[in-house]
Write an enzyme that holds these catalytic residues in place. Structure first.
Site, short mmCIF file in Angstrom:
data_model
loop_
_atom_site.label_atom_id
_atom_site.label_comp_id
_atom_site.label_asym_id
_atom_site.label_seq_id
_atom_site.Cartn_x
_atom_site.Cartn_y
_atom_site.Cartn_z
N ALA A 1 0.84 -1.12 -0.03
CA ALA A 1 0.01 0.10 0.07
C ALA A 1 0.92 0.92 -0.15
O ALA A 1 1.97 1.27 0.31
CB ALA A 1 -0.91 0.01 1.36
N GLU B 1 3.63 -5.81 7.14
CA GLU B 1 2.61 -4.84 7.54
C GLU B 1 3.07 -4.69 9.14
O GLU B 1 3.20 -3.77 9.72
CB GLU B 1 1.26 -5.27 7.30
N GLU C 1 -0.67 -9.11 -1.64
CA GLU C 1 -2.21 -9.44 -1.59
C GLU C 1 -3.02 -9.23 -2.72
O GLU C 1 -4.02 -10.09 -3.02
CB GLU C 1 -2.96 -8.36 -0.30
N GLY D 1 0.52 -5.07 0.44
CA GLY D 1 -0.63 -5.06 -0.51
C GLY D 1 -0.48 -5.63 -1.93
O GLY D 1 -1.20 -6.19 -2.46
N1 3HC Z 1 4.57 3.19 0.19
C1 3HC Z 1 5.36 4.70 -0.01
N2 3HC Z 1 6.37 4.87 -0.42
C2 3HC Z 1 7.22 3.82 -0.21
C3 3HC Z 1 6.76 2.72 0.07
C4 3HC Z 1 5.38 2.38 0.36
N3 3HC Z 1 4.94 1.19 0.41
N4 3HC Z 1 8.05 1.82 0.16
C5 3HC Z 1 8.88 2.38 -0.26
N5 3HC Z 1 8.58 3.75 -0.43
C6 3HC Z 1 9.40 4.93 -0.89
C7 3HC Z 1 10.50 4.99 0.18
O1 3HC Z 1 10.06 5.94 1.06
C8 3HC Z 1 11.66 5.84 -0.38
O2 3HC Z 1 11.35 7.08 -0.93
P1 3HC Z 1 12.25 8.21 -0.98
O3 3HC Z 1 13.36 7.62 -2.03
O4 3HC Z 1 11.56 9.28 -1.25
O5 3HC Z 1 13.14 8.08 0.28
C9 3HC Z 1 11.39 4.97 -1.92
O6 3HC Z 1 10.26 4.52 -1.95
C10 3HC Z 1 12.38 3.72 -2.07
O7 3HC Z 1 12.44 2.85 -1.11
P2 3HC Z 1 13.73 2.41 -0.37
O8 3HC Z 1 14.88 3.33 0.00
O9 3HC Z 1 13.50 1.67 0.78
O10 3HC Z 1 14.18 1.26 -1.58
P3 3HC Z 1 14.72 -0.40 -1.57
O11 3HC Z 1 14.97 -0.49 -2.81
O12 3HC Z 1 16.00 0.02 -0.33
O13 3HC Z 1 13.69 -0.96 -0.73
C11 3HC Z 1 11.51 -1.84 -0.61
C12 3HC Z 1 12.77 -1.16 -1.47
C13 3HC Z 1 12.08 -3.25 -0.13
C14 3HC Z 1 10.33 -2.22 -1.27
C15 3HC Z 1 11.39 -1.06 0.83
O14 3HC Z 1 11.22 0.41 0.26
C16 3HC Z 1 10.26 -1.33 1.86
O15 3HC Z 1 10.33 -2.35 2.32
N6 3HC Z 1 8.97 -1.14 1.44
C17 3HC Z 1 7.79 -0.98 2.41
C18 3HC Z 1 7.24 -2.26 2.09
C19 3HC Z 1 6.02 -2.34 2.88
O16 3HC Z 1 6.02 -2.29 4.37
N7 3HC Z 1 4.92 -2.78 2.45
C20 3HC Z 1 3.63 -3.07 3.25
C21 3HC Z 1 2.99 -1.63 3.06
S1 3HC Z 1 1.33 -1.71 4.23
C22 3HC Z 1 0.46 -2.52 3.21
O17 3HC Z 1 0.68 -2.82 2.42
C23 3HC Z 1 -1.09 -2.56 3.94
C24 3HC Z 1 -1.80 -3.47 3.21
O18 3HC Z 1 -2.00 -4.62 3.81
C25 3HC Z 1 -3.16 -2.79 3.10
#
Ligand code: 3HC
Ligand code: NAI
Length: 698
Positions: A63, A125, A105, A102
């Site tokens: 998400a 998450e 998912e 997400g």
């Molecule tokens: N939403 C918004 N921005 C995100 C994001 C997300 N889910 N994931 C990454 N970003 C942004 C980061 O803030 C960063 O922004 P910036 O360049 O402005 O600082 C940019 O994307 C790149 O991220 P990273 O520097 O972390 O890049 P990496 O290549 O090192 O890692 C990644 C990539 C493994 C995808 C890592 O970013 C990550 O772990 N992201 C989070 C994944 C996550 O937690 N997903 C679950 C979200 S909650 C959800 O999905 C709820 C659902 O169940 C409804």
């Protein structure tokens, strides 16, 4: 037509491609785009199967976290997934990079999943204080069974494509995502495979339905380490609902849990930590586009506690290291410690059996500083004495290749002074790792007066490459973390003189969520070092001195502020210490009083926050969130409390300033007077976070 999601048709196969850099997060635009493209493909009578894939570096990574806490924009993810799962035409998710949250998912709502071999799939998450909110807790157990599902969901750790294949999460490993997805779609059509809707497939739930203890035992083991966190427990409950309730009711339960968590303080703190960590890698005041210098080989000076751990961090990332000592004996000892450490990890199953040999093979032990000549980055980790550091840097100046970045791992010493002994101050900086350096994630990058922007960028980028979290700080005694910690140390010691006991102070600090209290930490580090240094400087600290005079040096002598029995590291309160404190206070003519836990908490936390305010004012840290990152990754600050500056904003700066003024008077300690910045923000009713917003706007 959507800007971020594209629909193409290759004969009977529709290809839906998400292209929303950097990580294809499910923003409203992406959700809307997928919804529209899927609807069109389903409606197109020429289309027989649909492939969902992503452009750029990754499949959907979750998400869009920036949308949490804002008014929801349609379509909701659940609506999109419903449309997909109900599609009469097979939908295949073709995965590369990371399918997370997400993103996974979405893939689970497809009828089939294929992935390239490097892909990783997970539901992280929980690391954001959440649970999967779009069917993940209900569909994943149906795909891989509840035991693996709850492990993935409660730990938040992703699995590899190979594991996903073995456990039925994907159908095939393919070469390229789009081409592989398309080929798989043709196969599904040729074989007339039935649509596999996970919502309707309870086969993998049968064993746990018959005996729930299979599941509850797995949960008990997984949540053991989740002290203080809400999300892992709520996530496990949601997975349990997949076993015990029909799919739609399970979904409802999951939704309730998600909505509760997304509004919780814990999740807000954890989301803040996620963005703070990434923000910290952006260096304030460095021109845009400053490129790091290439680093192919690293030299580390000193194979002691820190040098060894730092060398391991580089070897773990596949970067070759020259590890330099003063003599063969010291080198042998250092290499032996690393070897043992790797072997112990391999024996526990933490790394593959062949990893110790491979990683040790990357570390080349040498005697003599002339061996730094091939290194692009040199990290000095010798004794903490200015004279020794200067001697080493003079030699580095002579032997290191031009343009090599030269870093010191000093905990307290002045990097400007170290830089002055060289003819290349532009290449000198601090890289302050934390002990144990192969485990702790923080690296304070110390920017000296003359450090060049590209030297700084090199240090930040290499720190990230070896899986550390870098935070740039300025030169001062103890930099950010240790400077703040010193304020807590001062108060903890004073509390003993007022009537508190070590175990009372430590209990308050650990109950707050820190891994260890100040006295247990002192026992771990050893009390004799401070004692000797006080003696040299003619300073007294009566209680600590009395402990050392009684031979209580901490864990290493089995006694310190606590006693340690049978070689255990568990601190046990010791009546002898209580007696020793009483006698010392009597001798000094001090009266004991009852010190409340509330006072202890305030006096442990607020002086550190006050020091944080001074650090910000002096520009030693560029952002309050950088200070928080330092505490989260260097000192085990509980992630669900965001960091000291975030915590301060939650408590309210006016309250903190008032309490500091109160303690300054009550305990006759002017150092507790609120810092000017804290005072100003408190008077204006503002937060530390408002400073970050201001500097972004500027
Ligand atoms: N939403 C918004 N921005 C995100 C994001 C997300 N889910 N994931 C990454 N970003 C942004 C980061 O803030 C960063 O922004 P910036 O360049 O402005 O600082 C940019 O994307 C790149 O991220 P990273 O520097 O972390 O890049 P990496 O290549 O090192 O890692 C990644 C990539 C493994 C995808 C890592 O970013 C990550 O772990 N992201 C989070 C994944 C996550 O937690 N997903 C679950 C979200 S909650 C959800 O999905 C709820 C659902 O169940 C409804
Ligand atoms: P240590 O005493 O374990 O190791 C220092 C090593 O440096 C010894 O093996 C010594 O033989 C070697 N050495 C000394 N002079 C040398 C020279 N001229 N050339 C090559 N090797 C030389 O010390 P430790 O704990 O590893 O500390 C090293 C540095 O890291 C210090 O500056 C310390 O302040 C800092 N630091 C220590 C932390 C800790 O928890 N121990 C945490 C963070 C930083």
């Amino acid at each position: 037509m959507s800007e971020v999601v594209k629909l193409e048709r290759h004969d009977v196969i529709a290809i839906v491609t998400v292209n929303s850099p950097p990580v294809n997060a499910l923003s409203a635009a992406v959700r809307g785009g997928i919804f529209e493209c899927m609807k069109s493909a389903i409606a197109d009578s020429e289309v027989k199967a649909i492939v969902l894939t992503c452009a750029g570096r990754t499949f959907i990574a979750g998400a869009d976290i920036t949308e949490f806490g804002k008014p929801p924009k349609p379509p909701g993810l659940a609506e999109v997934l419903d449309l997909m799962e109900s599609s009469p035409k097979p939908i295949i998710a073709a995965i590369h990079g990371t399918a997370l949250g997400g993103g996974l998912e979405v893939a689970l709502a497809c009828h089939y999943r294929v992935a390239v071999k490097e892909a990783r799939l997970g539901l992280p998450e929980v690391k954001l204080g959440l649970l999967p909110g779009a069917g993940g807790t209900q569909r994943l157990p149906r795909a891989v069974g509840p035991e693996l599902a709850v492990k993935m969901i409660v730990s938040g750790d992703p699995i590899s494509a190979a594991e996903a294949l073995k456990n039925g999460l994907i159908e095939e490993i393919v070469e390229g995502p789009a081409s592989g997805g398309e080929a798989f779609a043709l196969k599904v059509l040729a074989e007339k495979r039935p649509l596999r809707k996970l919502r309707d497939d309870d086969s993998k739930l049968a064993a746990a339905k018959a005996d729930i203890s299979i599941f509850t035992n797995a949960v008990a083991a997984l949540t053991k380490k989740a002290r203080g966190l809400e999300a892992p427990f709520a996530a496990a409950d949601a997975v349990r609902a997949a076993i015990e309730l029909p799919f739609d009711e399970g979904l409802k339960k999951e939704r309730e849990g998600f909505l509760k968590l997304v509004a919780s303080d814990q999740s807000k703190a954890q989301r803040y930590a996620f963005f703070s960590e990434r923000e910290a890698a952006k260096i304030a005041g460095v021109p845009d586009g400053t490129k790091p210098r290439p680093v192919e080989r690293v030299a580390i000076i000193g194979a002691g506690t820190m040098g060894g751990g730092i060398a391991m961090s580089f070897a773990n990332a596949g970067i070759p290291v020259t590890l330099i000592e003063t003599g063969e004996e010291q080198l042998k000892r250092g290499m032996g410690v690393m070897q043992k450490n790797y072997e112990a990890t391999a024996a526990r199953g933490g790394i593959p059996a062949d990893a110790p040999a491979k990683r040790m093979g990357l570390i080349d032990g040498k005697v003599g500083l002339e061996h730094v000549k091939d290194a692009d980055l040199v990290i000095e980790a010798v004794f903490e004495t200015m004279a020794v550091k200067k001697e080493v840097f003079e030699a580095l100046d002579k032997h290191a290749k031009p343009g090599a970045v030269l870093a010191s791992n000093t905990s307290y010493l002045n990097i400007d002074e170290i830089a002055k002994v060289t003819k290349r101050p532009q290449d000198i900086l601090g890289m302050h790792f934390f002990s144990p350096a192969n485990v702790m994630k923080l690296c304070e990058i110390v920017r000296a007066d003359k450090t060049a922007p590209d030297a700084l960028t090199t240090a930040v980028s290499i720190a990230r490459k070896i899986a550390k979290v870098p935070a740039v700080v300025g030169v001062c005694d103890g930099f950010v973390g240790n400077r703040m910690l010193a304020q807590r140390g001062k108060q903890s010691e004073k509390l003993l003189f007022e009537g508190a006991l070590p175990q009372q102070v430590d209990a308050v600090v650990t109950k707050f969520g820190m891994p260890m209290g100040p006295f247990a930490m002192s026992d771990l580090a050893g009390l004799d070092i401070g004692w000797r240094s006080r003696k040299d400087r003619g300073i007294k600290s009566e209680i600590a001195d009395a402990l050392c005079e009684a031979g209580r040096f901490g864990q290493k002598t089995g006694k310190g502020y606590y006693k340690y029995e049978g070689g255990s590291r568990a601190p046990l309160p010791d009546p002898e210490v209580e007696k020793l404190i009483d006698e010392t206070l009597q001798r000094m003519g001090r009266k004991k009083r009852v010190v409340s836990d509330d006072e202890i908490l305030e006096r442990m936390m607020y002086p550190m926050i006050n020091e944080g305010a001074r650090i910000l004012e002096e520009g030693i840290a560029a952002r309050p969130s950088d200070i928080d990152v330092i505490w989260l990754y260097g000192y085990g600050w509980p992630i669900y409390r965001g960091g000291p500056m975030f915590y301060a904003d939650q408590v309210g700066l006016k309250h903190i300033a008032d309490r500091l003024s109160y303690y300054a008077k009550e305990t006759n300690d002017p150092s507790l007077e609120p810092a000017p910045l804290l005072k100003r923000l408190a008077a204006e009713g503002k937060t530390f976070a408002s400073l970050a917003q201001q500097s972004k706007a500027a």
